[in-house]
Design a protein around this motif. Structure first.
Motif, PDB file in Angstrom:
ATOM      1  N   ARG A   1       0.832  -1.215   0.000  1.00 43.55           N
ATOM      2  CA  ARG A   1       0.000   0.000   0.000  1.00 43.55           C
ATOM      3  C   ARG A   1       0.864   1.262   0.000  1.00 43.55           C
ATOM      4  O   ARG A   1       0.521   2.257  -0.639  1.00 43.55           O
ATOM      5  N   ARG A  52       2.065   1.683  -3.421  1.00 43.38           N
ATOM      6  CA  ARG A  52       0.973   2.168  -4.255  1.00 43.38           C
ATOM      7  C   ARG A  52       0.802   3.676  -4.096  1.00 43.38           C
ATOM      8  O   ARG A  52       0.626   4.406  -5.060  1.00 43.38           O
ATOM      9  N   SER A  78       1.323   6.506  -6.951  1.00 44.34           N
ATOM     10  CA  SER A  78       0.275   7.489  -7.283  1.00 44.34           C
ATOM     11  C   SER A  78       0.840   8.901  -7.262  1.00 44.34           C
ATOM     12  O   SER A  78       0.540   9.712  -8.146  1.00 44.34           O
ATOM     13  N   ASP A 117      -2.403  -2.736  -7.706  1.00 43.92           N
ATOM     14  CA  ASP A 117      -3.826  -2.937  -7.418  1.00 43.92           C
ATOM     15  C   ASP A 117      -4.196  -4.417  -7.515  1.00 43.92           C
ATOM     16  O   ASP A 117      -4.935  -4.934  -6.672  1.00 43.92           O
ATOM     17  N   THR A 118      -3.675  -5.099  -8.533  1.00 49.28           N
ATOM     18  CA  THR A 118      -3.937  -6.529  -8.702  1.00 49.28           C
ATOM     19  C   THR A 118      -3.372  -7.324  -7.537  1.00 49.28           C
ATOM     20  O   THR A 118      -4.045  -8.202  -6.977  1.00 49.28           O
ATOM     21  N   SER A 145      -5.339  -6.537  -4.265  1.00 48.27           N
ATOM     22  CA  SER A 145      -6.658  -7.178  -4.321  1.00 48.27           C
ATOM     23  C   SER A 145      -6.543  -8.680  -4.083  1.00 48.27           C
ATOM     24  O   SER A 145      -7.326  -9.261  -3.324  1.00 48.27           O
TER      25      SER A 145
END
Length: 90
Positions: A30, A33, A37, A63-64, A67
């Motif tokens: 995270r 990520r 971003s 994201d994959t 998830s």
């Protein structure tokens, strides 16, 4: 940095990349990520469209992975973006 390489983060595109829920619990995926971003926003603001594009691919990979890990059990890992049972991956 702008290069001709198609991958902003080659490890995430590697079919041998393995991760577990431990990295999700420690916030590493995270955090990466969030940093990715921020890089996209900075690249777009600086007019570095190619850099932003490459990092959008990384964002999609993250994201994959996130998830998949959110739905994983303790006996599952993510290999190359796909969930596998630990016994099957061995």
């Amino acid at each position: 940095m702008q290069t001709d390489c198609e991958y902003a983060n080659p490890c995430l595109d590697c079919r041998f990349f393995i991760t577990t829920g431990d990295f999700l619990q420690q916030q590493q995926h995270r955090r990466q990520r969030q940093e990715t971003s921020e890089l996209i926003v900075q690249a777009e603001q600086s007019g570095l469209a190619r850099l932003a594009e490459k990092n959008r691919r990384t964002l999609g990979k993250l994201d994959t992975i996130i998830s998949a890990l959110e739905g994983a059990t303790e006996s599952q890992i993510v290999v190359g973006g796909q969930m596998e049972d630990v016994d099957a991956a061995g």
